[in-house]
Write a protein that holds these residues in place. Structure first.
Motif, PDB file in Angstrom:
ATOM      1  N   GLU A 144       4.689   9.807  -9.392  1.00  0.00           N
ATOM      2  CA  GLU A 144       3.544   8.910  -9.542  1.00  0.00           C
ATOM      3  C   GLU A 144       2.877   9.004 -10.910  1.00  0.00           C
ATOM      4  O   GLU A 144       2.216   8.063 -11.353  1.00  0.00           O
ATOM      5  N   ALA A 150      10.640   8.608  -9.151  1.00  0.00           N
ATOM      6  CA  ALA A 150       9.472   7.894  -8.643  1.00  0.00           C
ATOM      7  C   ALA A 150       8.199   8.725  -8.721  1.00  0.00           C
ATOM      8  O   ALA A 150       7.236   8.477  -7.986  1.00  0.00           O
ATOM      9  N   LYS A 191       3.841   4.015 -10.778  1.00  0.00           N
ATOM     10  CA  LYS A 191       2.882   3.792  -9.696  1.00  0.00           C
ATOM     11  C   LYS A 191       2.563   2.311  -9.554  1.00  0.00           C
ATOM     12  O   LYS A 191       2.833   1.507 -10.455  1.00  0.00           O
ATOM     13  N   VAL A 192       1.994   1.978  -8.413  1.00  0.00           N
ATOM     14  CA  VAL A 192       1.515   0.626  -8.137  1.00  0.00           C
ATOM     15  C   VAL A 192       0.021   0.721  -7.918  1.00  0.00           C
ATOM     16  O   VAL A 192      -0.454   1.522  -7.105  1.00  0.00           O
ATOM     17  N   LYS A 193      -0.724  -0.086  -8.667  1.00  0.00           N
ATOM     18  CA  LYS A 193      -2.181  -0.031  -8.582  1.00  0.00           C
ATOM     19  C   LYS A 193      -2.758  -1.420  -8.812  1.00  0.00           C
ATOM     20  O   LYS A 193      -2.409  -2.095  -9.789  1.00  0.00           O
ATOM     21  N   LYS A 199       0.840  -1.189   0.000  1.00  0.00           N
ATOM     22  CA  LYS A 199       0.000   0.000   0.000  1.00  0.00           C
ATOM     23  C   LYS A 199       0.883   1.251   0.000  1.00  0.00           C
ATOM     24  O   LYS A 199       1.920   1.285   0.641  1.00  0.00           O
ATOM     25  N   GLY A 200       0.462   2.221  -0.750  1.00  0.00           N
ATOM     26  CA  GLY A 200       1.201   3.482  -0.759  1.00  0.00           C
ATOM     27  C   GLY A 200       2.204   3.611  -1.882  1.00  0.00           C
ATOM     28  O   GLY A 200       2.938   4.592  -1.960  1.00  0.00           O
ATOM     29  N   GLY A 201       2.254   2.601  -2.775  1.00  0.00           N
ATOM     30  CA  GLY A 201       3.116   2.750  -3.939  1.00  0.00           C
ATOM     31  C   GLY A 201       4.308   1.826  -3.946  1.00  0.00           C
ATOM     32  O   GLY A 201       4.352   0.809  -3.241  1.00  0.00           O
ATOM     33  N   LEU A 202       5.314   2.203  -4.716  1.00  0.00           N
ATOM     34  CA  LEU A 202       6.495   1.381  -4.918  1.00  0.00           C
ATOM     35  C   LEU A 202       7.261   1.198  -3.609  1.00  0.00           C
ATOM     36  O   LEU A 202       7.433   2.142  -2.840  1.00  0.00           O
ATOM     37  N   ASP A 203       7.710  -0.009  -3.354  1.00  0.00           N
ATOM     38  CA  ASP A 203       8.453  -0.327  -2.139  1.00  0.00           C
ATOM     39  C   ASP A 203       9.890   0.169  -2.290  1.00  0.00           C
ATOM     40  O   ASP A 203      10.692  -0.431  -3.007  1.00  0.00           O
ATOM     41  N   ASP A 204      10.215   1.267  -1.617  1.00  0.00           N
ATOM     42  CA  ASP A 204      11.549   1.862  -1.790  1.00  0.00           C
ATOM     43  C   ASP A 204      12.642   1.080  -1.068  1.00  0.00           C
ATOM     44  O   ASP A 204      13.824   1.415  -1.183  1.00  0.00           O
ATOM     45  N   LEU A 214       2.662  -3.113 -11.121  1.00  0.00           N
ATOM     46  CA  LEU A 214       3.541  -1.981 -11.364  1.00  0.00           C
ATOM     47  C   LEU A 214       3.169  -1.399 -12.717  1.00  0.00           C
ATOM     48  O   LEU A 214       3.041  -2.130 -13.705  1.00  0.00           O
TER      49      LEU A 214
END
Length: 242
Positions: A44, A42, A48-50, A18-23, A54
């Protein structure tokens, strides 16, 4: 000789954070691509991740200043050596696009390798893609040398496929949906740097330029996106004689 990989992935990304790409897993940089694109890191709008996917998106966008197009490129923060990568993805095929799933060498030897698991430009007209290995650097008695060994593969990358790279001692094996489409072994090419360093996965979407733009652009088709369902890496378990 039997090649075995661990059954459980050592490194896996299902893009369900949740919250997007895992940094913790992925990095990115703001920089110009080899085409006409400016990678926005990065941002958005481009990365983005949805819904468990990816999504890297190229847009016609003058917000980056002198660049007309923005897009996304990300890379694994971890480097990998021997093992197996599986990537389930679908990629755009319109004129001008330049999507790629490839592996970049860590700094090290004077000659470094590049491994292209998927590379496509619009001239291929959704009928094929390239897999490839490159040599860059000092080899063959020359500095700043470059050679490549591409193979054309009949596949429509606009549909989801599972792309596999097996990195072995002295051999690279490329697969699409479990079928071997290319093998490169030590001795097949002029120099073999692939046992000398580790590699990180790069996922990129560029546009235009001398190569990708050689069959024209399709600005009216933008935005276009790469979609990745998952990335899995399995460590090499053992090599045992029959």
């Amino acid at each position: 000789m039997n090649i075995e990989f661990e059954k459980k992935p050592y490194w896996v990304e299902n893009f369900d954070k949740k919250g997007g790409l895992d940094d913790k897993l992925w990095g990115s940089k703001k920089e110009k691509s080899g085409g006409l694109v400016f990678y926005t890191g990065a941002d958005e709008k481009n990365v983005k991740v949805k819904k468990g996917k990816l999504i890297l998106t190229i847009r016609k966008d003058s917000a980056s200043g002198k660049y007309l197009y923005t897009s996304g490129r990300i890379f694994t923060k971890q480097y990998f050596r021997y093992g197996k990568f599986e990537i389930k993805a679908k990629l755009p095929v319109t004129a001008g696009v330049w999507p790629a799933l490839w592996f970049k060498a860590n700094s090290g030897p004077a000659c470094v390798g590049e491994i292209d698991l998927v590379e496509y430009i619009g001239c291929m007209k959704a009928e094929k893609m390239n897999v490839n290995v490159h040599l860059w650097g000092t080899f063959g008695g020359k500095k700043n040398n470059h050679k490549q060994y591409p193979r054309s593969v009949a596949v429509n990358i606009s549909n989801y496929h599972i792309y596999t790279l097996e990195m072995l001692r002295g051999k690279l094996v490329f697969k699409v949906d479990g079928k071997v489409v290319y093998e490169v072994k030590k001795g097949d090419i002029e120099y073999w740097p692939f046992d000398e360093t580790s590699y990180r996965l790069m996922i990129a979407l560029s546009y235009g330029g001398t190569w990708a733009g050689s069959c024209g652009l399709a600005d009216n088709s933008l935005p276009q996106s790469i979609k990745v369902d998952y990335v899995k890496y399995y460590r090499l378990k053992e090599e045992c004689n029959d």
